[in-house]
Design a protein around this motif. Structure first.
Motif, PDB file in Angstrom:
ATOM      1  N   MET A 233       6.227  46.450  77.732  1.00 39.28           N
ATOM      2  CA  MET A 233       6.129  47.153  79.013  1.00 39.28           C
ATOM      3  C   MET A 233       4.739  47.730  79.167  1.00 39.28           C
ATOM      4  SD  MET A 233       8.293  50.491  80.345  1.00 39.28           S
ATOM      5  CE  MET A 233       7.712  51.508  78.964  1.00 39.28           C
ATOM      6  N   ASN A 234       4.224  47.687  80.388  1.00 43.68           N
ATOM      7  CA  ASN A 234       2.949  48.339  80.702  1.00 43.68           C
ATOM      8  C   ASN A 234       3.185  49.418  81.753  1.00 43.68           C
ATOM      9  OD1 ASN A 234      -0.200  48.220  80.598  1.00 43.68           O
ATOM     10  ND2 ASN A 234       0.298  48.280  82.785  1.00 43.68           N
ATOM     11  N   ILE A 235       2.674  50.612  81.466  1.00 44.66           N
ATOM     12  CA  ILE A 235       2.674  51.701  82.438  1.00 44.66           C
ATOM     13  C   ILE A 235       1.218  51.982  82.775  1.00 44.66           C
ATOM     14  CG2 ILE A 235       3.241  54.110  82.894  1.00 44.66           C
ATOM     15  CD1 ILE A 235       5.455  53.912  80.849  1.00 44.66           C
ATOM     16  N   GLY A 236       0.848  51.839  84.042  1.00 38.12           N
ATOM     17  CA  GLY A 236      -0.538  52.099  84.409  1.00 38.12           C
ATOM     18  C   GLY A 236      -0.929  51.527  85.745  1.00 38.12           C
ATOM     19  N   ASN A 237      -2.245  51.460  85.959  1.00 36.83           N
ATOM     20  CA  ASN A 237      -2.795  51.050  87.261  1.00 36.83           C
ATOM     21  C   ASN A 237      -3.302  49.616  87.299  1.00 36.83           C
ATOM     22  OD1 ASN A 237      -2.382  53.683  88.250  1.00 36.83           O
ATOM     23  ND2 ASN A 237      -4.327  54.367  87.376  1.00 36.83           N
ATOM     24  N   GLY A 243      -6.136  47.370  90.284  1.00 37.28           N
ATOM     25  CA  GLY A 243      -4.992  48.111  90.798  1.00 37.28           C
ATOM     26  C   GLY A 243      -5.337  49.575  90.999  1.00 37.28           C
ATOM     27  N   THR A 244      -4.676  50.197  91.979  1.00 37.03           N
ATOM     28  CA  THR A 244      -4.946  51.604  92.289  1.00 37.03           C
ATOM     29  C   THR A 244      -3.715  52.480  92.142  1.00 37.03           C
ATOM     30  OG1 THR A 244      -4.561  51.152  94.644  1.00 37.03           O
ATOM     31  CG2 THR A 244      -6.845  51.063  93.859  1.00 37.03           C
ATOM     32  N   ASN A 245      -2.539  51.889  92.260  1.00 36.09           N
ATOM     33  CA  ASN A 245      -1.299  52.656  92.166  1.00 36.09           C
ATOM     34  C   ASN A 245      -0.646  52.433  90.808  1.00 36.09           C
ATOM     35  OD1 ASN A 245      -1.529  53.594  94.851  1.00 36.09           O
ATOM     36  ND2 ASN A 245      -0.663  51.654  95.602  1.00 36.09           N
ATOM     37  N   SER A 246      -0.062  53.485  90.254  1.00 36.05           N
ATOM     38  CA  SER A 246       0.621  53.373  88.968  1.00 36.05           C
ATOM     39  C   SER A 246       1.882  52.524  89.114  1.00 36.05           C
ATOM     40  CB  SER A 246       0.985  54.761  88.447  1.00 36.05           C
ATOM     41  OG  SER A 246       1.603  54.664  87.183  1.00 36.05           O
ATOM     42  N   SER A 247       2.130  51.690  88.132  1.00 38.95           N
ATOM     43  CA  SER A 247       3.304  50.822  88.162  1.00 38.95           C
ATOM     44  C   SER A 247       3.905  50.731  86.765  1.00 38.95           C
ATOM     45  CB  SER A 247       2.941  49.413  88.659  1.00 38.95           C
ATOM     46  OG  SER A 247       2.061  48.780  87.742  1.00 38.95           O
ATOM     47  N   VAL A 248       5.169  50.302  86.713  1.00 36.88           N
ATOM     48  CA  VAL A 248       5.872  50.064  85.449  1.00 36.88           C
ATOM     49  C   VAL A 248       6.333  48.613  85.472  1.00 36.88           C
ATOM     50  CG1 VAL A 248       7.825  50.679  83.995  1.00 36.88           C
ATOM     51  CG2 VAL A 248       6.638  52.456  85.308  1.00 36.88           C
ATOM     52  N   GLU A 249       5.798  47.799  84.564  1.00 36.24           N
ATOM     53  CA  GLU A 249       6.098  46.372  84.534  1.00 36.24           C
ATOM     54  C   GLU A 249       6.582  45.971  83.143  1.00 36.24           C
ATOM     55  OE1 GLU A 249       3.253  43.959  87.341  1.00 36.24           O
ATOM     56  OE2 GLU A 249       2.054  45.416  86.233  1.00 36.24           O
ATOM     57  N   VAL A 250       7.599  45.124  83.117  1.00 38.19           N
ATOM     58  CA  VAL A 250       8.197  44.707  81.849  1.00 38.19           C
ATOM     59  C   VAL A 250       8.202  43.188  81.763  1.00 38.19           C
ATOM     60  CG1 VAL A 250      10.230  44.837  80.366  1.00 38.19           C
ATOM     61  CG2 VAL A 250       9.704  46.730  81.906  1.00 38.19           C
ATOM     62  N   HIS A 251       7.746  42.671  80.630  1.00 38.59           N
ATOM     63  CA  HIS A 251       7.846  41.234  80.341  1.00 38.59           C
ATOM     64  C   HIS A 251       8.933  41.031  79.304  1.00 38.59           C
ATOM     65  CE1 HIS A 251       6.946  37.114  79.343  1.00 38.59           C
ATOM     66  NE2 HIS A 251       6.650  37.452  78.092  1.00 38.59           N
ATOM     67  N   PHE A 271       4.741  52.820  70.956  1.00 36.38           N
ATOM     68  CA  PHE A 271       3.496  52.698  71.717  1.00 36.38           C
ATOM     69  C   PHE A 271       2.583  51.713  70.994  1.00 36.38           C
ATOM     70  CE2 PHE A 271      -0.881  54.201  72.538  1.00 36.38           C
ATOM     71  CZ  PHE A 271      -0.908  54.147  73.927  1.00 36.38           C
ATOM     72  N   LEU A 272       2.037  50.742  71.739  1.00 40.97           N
ATOM     73  CA  LEU A 272       1.181  49.728  71.129  1.00 40.97           C
ATOM     74  C   LEU A 272      -0.305  50.019  71.317  1.00 40.97           C
ATOM     75  CD1 LEU A 272       3.098  46.435  72.061  1.00 40.97           C
ATOM     76  CD2 LEU A 272       3.305  47.851  70.006  1.00 40.97           C
ATOM     77  N   ARG A 273      -0.695  50.319  72.554  1.00 42.73           N
ATOM     78  CA  ARG A 273      -2.121  50.574  72.815  1.00 42.73           C
ATOM     79  C   ARG A 273      -2.271  51.211  74.196  1.00 42.73           C
ATOM     80  NH1 ARG A 273      -3.977  47.037  76.631  1.00 42.73           N
ATOM     81  NH2 ARG A 273      -2.785  45.110  76.921  1.00 42.73           N
ATOM     82  N   PRO A 274      -3.410  51.873  74.445  1.00 41.11           N
ATOM     83  CA  PRO A 274      -3.671  52.407  75.783  1.00 41.11           C
ATOM     84  C   PRO A 274      -3.949  51.267  76.766  1.00 41.11           C
ATOM     85  CG  PRO A 274      -5.084  53.439  74.130  1.00 41.11           C
ATOM     86  CD  PRO A 274      -4.461  52.237  73.490  1.00 41.11           C
ATOM     87  N   GLU A 275      -3.809  51.554  78.040  1.00 38.60           N
ATOM     88  CA  GLU A 275      -4.191  50.575  79.060  1.00 38.60           C
ATOM     89  C   GLU A 275      -5.708  50.434  79.078  1.00 38.60           C
ATOM     90  OE1 GLU A 275      -2.676  49.595  83.483  1.00 38.60           O
ATOM     91  OE2 GLU A 275      -3.649  51.533  83.284  1.00 38.60           O
ATOM     92  N   GLN A 276      -6.193  49.214  79.289  1.00 42.32           N
ATOM     93  CA  GLN A 276      -7.625  48.986  79.335  1.00 42.32           C
ATOM     94  C   GLN A 276      -7.963  47.886  80.323  1.00 42.32           C
ATOM     95  OE1 GLN A 276      -7.250  47.310  75.007  1.00 42.32           O
ATOM     96  NE2 GLN A 276      -9.232  46.616  75.757  1.00 42.32           N
ATOM     97  N   LYS A 277      -9.205  47.864  80.744  1.00 38.62           N
ATOM     98  CA  LYS A 277      -9.673  46.844  81.684  1.00 38.62           C
ATOM     99  C   LYS A 277     -10.332  45.709  80.911  1.00 38.62           C
ATOM    100  CE  LYS A 277     -12.391  46.166  85.895  1.00 38.62           C
ATOM    101  NZ  LYS A 277     -13.160  46.828  86.983  1.00 38.62           N
ATOM    102  N   PHE A 278      -9.939  44.470  81.236  1.00 38.31           N
ATOM    103  CA  PHE A 278     -10.491  43.287  80.579  1.00 38.31           C
ATOM    104  C   PHE A 278     -11.449  42.562  81.513  1.00 38.31           C
ATOM    105  CE2 PHE A 278      -6.536  44.222  78.454  1.00 38.31           C
ATOM    106  CZ  PHE A 278      -6.877  44.106  77.110  1.00 38.31           C
ATOM    107  N   ALA A 279     -12.347  41.791  80.910  1.00 38.66           N
ATOM    108  CA  ALA A 279     -13.397  41.128  81.680  1.00 38.66           C
ATOM    109  C   ALA A 279     -12.858  39.995  82.548  1.00 38.66           C
ATOM    110  CB  ALA A 279     -14.481  40.594  80.740  1.00 38.66           C
ATOM    111  N   SER A 280     -11.699  39.443  82.165  1.00 37.03           N
ATOM    112  CA  SER A 280     -11.144  38.315  82.921  1.00 37.03           C
ATOM    113  C   SER A 280      -9.632  38.263  82.722  1.00 37.03           C
ATOM    114  CB  SER A 280     -11.769  36.999  82.451  1.00 37.03           C
ATOM    115  OG  SER A 280     -11.410  36.745  81.091  1.00 37.03           O
ATOM    116  N   LEU A 281      -8.957  37.482  83.569  1.00 37.96           N
ATOM    117  CA  LEU A 281      -7.523  37.283  83.407  1.00 37.96           C
ATOM    118  C   LEU A 281      -7.209  36.551  82.112  1.00 37.96           C
ATOM    119  CD1 LEU A 281      -6.317  36.350  87.024  1.00 37.96           C
ATOM    120  CD2 LEU A 281      -5.939  38.478  85.768  1.00 37.96           C
TER     121      LEU A 281
END
Length: 303
Positions: A233-237, A243-251, A271-281
């Motif tokens: 699960m990811n909790i974040g923006n 993304g600008t709005n917080s969301s909760v997504e589960v794979h 908890f696995l890791r903080p949310e972070q921005k990646f350079a590409s998809l």
């Protein structure tokens, strides 16, 4: 006041002197929370009302009484609270409170005061001592944490210390939500996700990625134990896709199907890791693959 069950059997109903008085296991709480009343600021909850009802029912509690917390109630002295609320209104026969319980105007009454005041009405009061738990945080031995409290659990969740939060709760911290339409970006990188609409009054833990187990509640009859599906699960923006709005997504691992409109229960395990921005998809895809591999290893010991 609100309560579940057959209102005709409420302990407030009059009975003939010869009739045996019925008593019910009851939890009494305030609505709104006193802090909300005095500050005017809504709170988020570890256990919102709907969840609280289900949890109490599972424990065999027969009634939940919500006392309307208003100016009149907040002004009652400890003596008047016992007499007017606990004795006359609720007709309590036996009371149990935590060691740090306070009541009455400006929280003047303590648990010991309640014990003494209730004794005037022949009502026994059990004072439950504060509970703690220990965690094996190092090879050197066990470390004792502070007394279990709502504040401690919130702190654990805010820091991502899910293991301690779950130990304090005695169960996995769980998010309940309805699957709604998302941007479907996960499908484009091979990791479709269920976008959850979480009640606005539910307290969310730290933003980041978590190992979780998921139950699809909508398809499960009440008498059936729901199947647990492993996932992340990811909790974040979602900063990688701006993304600008917080969301909760589960794979969900090893699962496919239409989840729109379904209610999911997501048990947060680690908890696995903080949310972070990646350079590409592509970089994001590689990281989700790593997250999934780690989560599978963690969850293999949970199910």
């Amino acid at each position: 006041m609100e309560r579940w069950g057959d209102e005709a059997n409420s302990p407030q109903k009059s009975v003939t002197p010869q009739a045996q008085e019925l008593t019910y296991s009851t939890v009494v709480t305030f609505r709104p929370h006193p802090q909300e009343f005095f500050t005017g600021t809504p709170r988020t909850w570890l256990t919102p009302l709907d969840e609280k009802v289900q949890q109490l029912r599972s424990l065999g509690v027969e009634q939940l009484v919500l006392l309307p917390f208003d100016k009149e109630l907040s002004a009652l002295s400890p003596e008047d609270f016992v007499d007017k609320i606990l004795v006359q209104q609720l007709q309590c026969q036996r009371i149990s409170v935590g060691q740090d319980f306070c009541f009455g105007k400006q929280r003047q009454g303590t648990a010991k005061d309640l014990q003494l005041l209730a004794a005037n009405y022949n009502i026994p009061v059990t004072i439950v001592p504060l509970q703690t738990h220990t965690d094996n945080l190092s090879d050197s031995g066990f470390v004792s944490l502070p007394p279990i409290s709502t504040s401690l659990i919130r702190q654990c969740l805010e820091s991502g210390d899910i293991k301690s939060a779950n130990l304090c709760l005695g169960r996995p911290y769980t998010l309940f939500g309805i699957v709604i339409q998302g941007q479907q970006l996960g499908r484009t990188i091979g990791f479709p996700t269920a976008n959850l609409q979480i009640p606005s009054d539910k307290f969310l833990p730290r933003q980041g990625v978590y190992a979780v187990t998921v139950s699809i509640l909508s398809d499960i009859p009440d008498a059936t134990t729901p199947q647990l599906i492993l996932g992340v699960m990811n909790i974040g923006n979602r900063p990688t896709v701006n993304g600008t709005n917080s969301s909760v997504e589960v794979h969900l691992f090893d699962w496919s199907g239409d989840l729109y409109g379904q209610q999911l229960a997501v048990q947060i395990i680690e908890f696995l890791r903080p949310e972070q921005k990646f350079a590409s998809l592509e970089a994001l895809k590689n990281q989700i693959q790593q997250d999934s591999t780690i989560a599978r290893k963690i969850l293999s010991g949970e199910c």
